[in-house]
Design a protein around this motif. Structure first.
Motif, PDB file in Angstrom:
ATOM      1  N   ARG A 152       0.756  -1.394   0.082  1.00 46.69           N
ATOM      2  CA  ARG A 152      -0.150   0.023  -0.125  1.00 46.69           C
ATOM      3  C   ARG A 152       0.915   1.318  -0.050  1.00 46.69           C
ATOM      4  O   ARG A 152       0.726   2.306  -0.629  1.00 46.69           O
ATOM      5  CB  ARG A 152      -0.891   0.078   1.000  1.00 46.69           C
ATOM      6  N   LEU A 153       1.838   1.253   0.755  1.00 49.14           N
ATOM      7  CA  LEU A 153       2.806   2.465   0.719  1.00 49.14           C
ATOM      8  C   LEU A 153       3.490   2.569  -0.402  1.00 49.14           C
ATOM      9  O   LEU A 153       3.334   3.601  -1.154  1.00 49.14           O
ATOM     10  CB  LEU A 153       4.109   2.107   1.744  1.00 49.14           C
ATOM     11  N   ASP A 154       3.670   1.546  -1.254  1.00 52.91           N
ATOM     12  CA  ASP A 154       4.466   1.779  -2.544  1.00 52.91           C
ATOM     13  C   ASP A 154       3.449   2.128  -3.720  1.00 52.91           C
ATOM     14  O   ASP A 154       3.535   2.763  -4.494  1.00 52.91           O
ATOM     15  CB  ASP A 154       4.864   0.243  -3.058  1.00 52.91           C
ATOM     16  N   LYS A 155       2.040   1.732  -3.480  1.00 48.91           N
ATOM     17  CA  LYS A 155       1.166   2.135  -4.222  1.00 48.91           C
ATOM     18  C   LYS A 155       0.694   3.660  -4.038  1.00 48.91           C
ATOM     19  O   LYS A 155       0.524   4.430  -5.059  1.00 48.91           O
ATOM     20  CB  LYS A 155      -0.348   1.397  -3.870  1.00 48.91           C
ATOM     21  N   LEU A 156       0.858   3.939  -2.832  1.00 45.24           N
ATOM     22  CA  LEU A 156       0.691   5.608  -2.664  1.00 45.24           C
ATOM     23  C   LEU A 156       1.769   6.478  -3.257  1.00 45.24           C
ATOM     24  O   LEU A 156       1.738   7.508  -3.743  1.00 45.24           O
ATOM     25  CB  LEU A 156       0.559   5.870  -1.078  1.00 45.24           C
ATOM     26  N   ARG A 157       3.060   5.800  -3.098  1.00 40.56           N
ATOM     27  CA  ARG A 157       4.228   6.569  -3.668  1.00 40.56           C
ATOM     28  C   ARG A 157       4.058   6.665  -5.249  1.00 40.56           C
ATOM     29  O   ARG A 157       4.249   7.789  -5.815  1.00 40.56           O
ATOM     30  CB  ARG A 157       5.451   5.654  -3.314  1.00 40.56           C
ATOM     31  N   ALA A 158       3.671   5.702  -5.658  1.00 39.28           N
ATOM     32  CA  ALA A 158       3.276   5.582  -7.353  1.00 39.28           C
ATOM     33  C   ALA A 158       2.339   6.368  -7.710  1.00 39.28           C
ATOM     34  O   ALA A 158       2.322   7.271  -8.592  1.00 39.28           O
ATOM     35  CB  ALA A 158       2.890   4.120  -7.718  1.00 39.28           C
ATOM     36  N   ALA A 159       1.260   6.614  -6.557  1.00 40.34           N
ATOM     37  CA  ALA A 159       0.089   7.617  -7.047  1.00 40.34           C
ATOM     38  C   ALA A 159       0.818   8.894  -7.146  1.00 40.34           C
ATOM     39  O   ALA A 159       0.266   9.896  -7.840  1.00 40.34           O
ATOM     40  CB  ALA A 159      -0.964   7.340  -6.328  1.00 40.34           C
TER      41      ALA A 159
ATOM     42  N   PRO B 238       9.095  12.270  -7.924  1.00 44.22           N
ATOM     43  CA  PRO B 238       9.269  10.879  -7.023  1.00 44.22           C
ATOM     44  C   PRO B 238       9.161  11.146  -5.605  1.00 44.22           C
ATOM     45  O   PRO B 238       9.341  12.437  -5.138  1.00 44.22           O
ATOM     46  CB  PRO B 238      10.545  10.493  -7.472  1.00 44.22           C
ATOM     47  N   ILE B 239       8.861  10.469  -4.694  1.00 50.15           N
ATOM     48  CA  ILE B 239       8.788  10.450  -3.276  1.00 50.15           C
ATOM     49  C   ILE B 239       9.468   9.263  -2.677  1.00 50.15           C
ATOM     50  O   ILE B 239       8.827   8.145  -2.982  1.00 50.15           O
ATOM     51  CB  ILE B 239       7.362  10.948  -2.807  1.00 50.15           C
ATOM     52  N   SER B 240      10.245   9.587  -1.621  1.00 54.65           N
ATOM     53  CA  SER B 240      10.674   8.537  -0.870  1.00 54.65           C
ATOM     54  C   SER B 240       9.834   7.842   0.163  1.00 54.65           C
ATOM     55  O   SER B 240       8.859   8.550   0.265  1.00 54.65           O
ATOM     56  CB  SER B 240      11.962   8.901  -0.133  1.00 54.65           C
ATOM     57  N   ARG B 241      10.182   6.591   0.436  1.00 56.51           N
ATOM     58  CA  ARG B 241       8.895   6.169   1.661  1.00 56.51           C
ATOM     59  C   ARG B 241       8.982   7.181   2.835  1.00 56.51           C
ATOM     60  O   ARG B 241       7.848   7.272   3.630  1.00 56.51           O
ATOM     61  CB  ARG B 241       9.357   4.693   1.922  1.00 56.51           C
ATOM     62  N   ALA B 242      10.295   7.323   3.188  1.00 57.13           N
ATOM     63  CA  ALA B 242      10.523   8.113   4.314  1.00 57.13           C
ATOM     64  C   ALA B 242       9.577   9.558   4.371  1.00 57.13           C
ATOM     65  O   ALA B 242       8.967   9.830   5.184  1.00 57.13           O
ATOM     66  CB  ALA B 242      11.902   8.522   4.630  1.00 57.13           C
ATOM     67  N   GLU B 243       9.852  10.255   3.122  1.00 55.20           N
ATOM     68  CA  GLU B 243       9.099  11.352   2.943  1.00 55.20           C
ATOM     69  C   GLU B 243       7.410  11.216   2.805  1.00 55.20           C
ATOM     70  O   GLU B 243       6.746  11.811   3.727  1.00 55.20           O
ATOM     71  CB  GLU B 243       9.390  12.099   1.556  1.00 55.20           C
ATOM     72  N   LEU B 244       7.013   9.972   2.223  1.00 58.87           N
ATOM     73  CA  LEU B 244       5.724   9.888   2.402  1.00 58.87           C
ATOM     74  C   LEU B 244       5.150   9.508   3.860  1.00 58.87           C
ATOM     75  O   LEU B 244       4.107  10.316   4.158  1.00 58.87           O
ATOM     76  CB  LEU B 244       5.241   8.663   1.430  1.00 58.87           C
TER      77      LEU B 244
ATOM     78  N   PRO C 149      -9.041   4.861  -6.625  1.00 58.38           N
ATOM     79  CA  PRO C 149      -8.211   3.563  -6.603  1.00 58.38           C
ATOM     80  C   PRO C 149      -7.038   3.902  -7.453  1.00 58.38           C
ATOM     81  O   PRO C 149      -7.180   4.615  -8.490  1.00 58.38           O
ATOM     82  CB  PRO C 149      -9.209   2.603  -7.543  1.00 58.38           C
ATOM     83  N   ASP C 150      -5.769   3.488  -7.058  1.00 59.91           N
ATOM     84  CA  ASP C 150      -4.714   3.557  -7.751  1.00 59.91           C
ATOM     85  C   ASP C 150      -3.909   2.286  -8.100  1.00 59.91           C
ATOM     86  O   ASP C 150      -2.863   2.238  -7.966  1.00 59.91           O
ATOM     87  CB  ASP C 150      -3.699   4.544  -6.742  1.00 59.91           C
ATOM     88  N   GLU C 151      -4.814   1.258  -8.631  1.00 61.83           N
ATOM     89  CA  GLU C 151      -4.259  -0.147  -8.965  1.00 61.83           C
ATOM     90  C   GLU C 151      -4.284  -0.111 -10.390  1.00 61.83           C
ATOM     91  O   GLU C 151      -4.764   0.216 -11.022  1.00 61.83           O
ATOM     92  CB  GLU C 151      -5.061  -1.082  -8.203  1.00 61.83           C
TER      93      GLU C 151
END
Length: 85
Positions: free
Chosen positions: A13-20, A28-34, A83-85
């Motif tokens: 889910r975190l990666d899907k949010l980053r992709a969105a 781009p956004i890092s996991r930490a920034e998100l 949805p972002d899938e």
């Protein structure tokens, strides 16, 4: 920086949010920034976050696996789900 362990579903889910974010902003956004931004947003709505822990339905334990999860629900009321899938 502190490391935290995430289950596979949360990582996906975190990666899907980053992709969105990347798709919709072109940045781009890092996991930490998100995660920092999500915590900042939740901190601004901390009464709602605390209320999630006070209700009996805030978190549910799966009796078979013992896994604890939060039922699907938006933190920010009135936000449109897309949805972002």
């Amino acid at each position: 920086m502190t490391s935290i362990a995430l289950d596979e579903q949360t990582e996906r889910r975190l990666d899907k949010l980053r992709a969105a974010v990347r798709r919709r902003t072109g940045q781009p956004i890092s996991r930490a920034e998100l995660l920092e931004r999500l915590v900042e947003d939740a901190y601004g709505s901390r009464d709602e976050v605390v209320a999630m822990f006070r209700t009996s339905q805030a978190y549910v334990a799966d009796e078979d696996s013992g896994t604890v999860h939060r039922p699907e629900r938006k933190l920010v009321p009135g936000g449109a789900e897309q949805p972002d899938e």
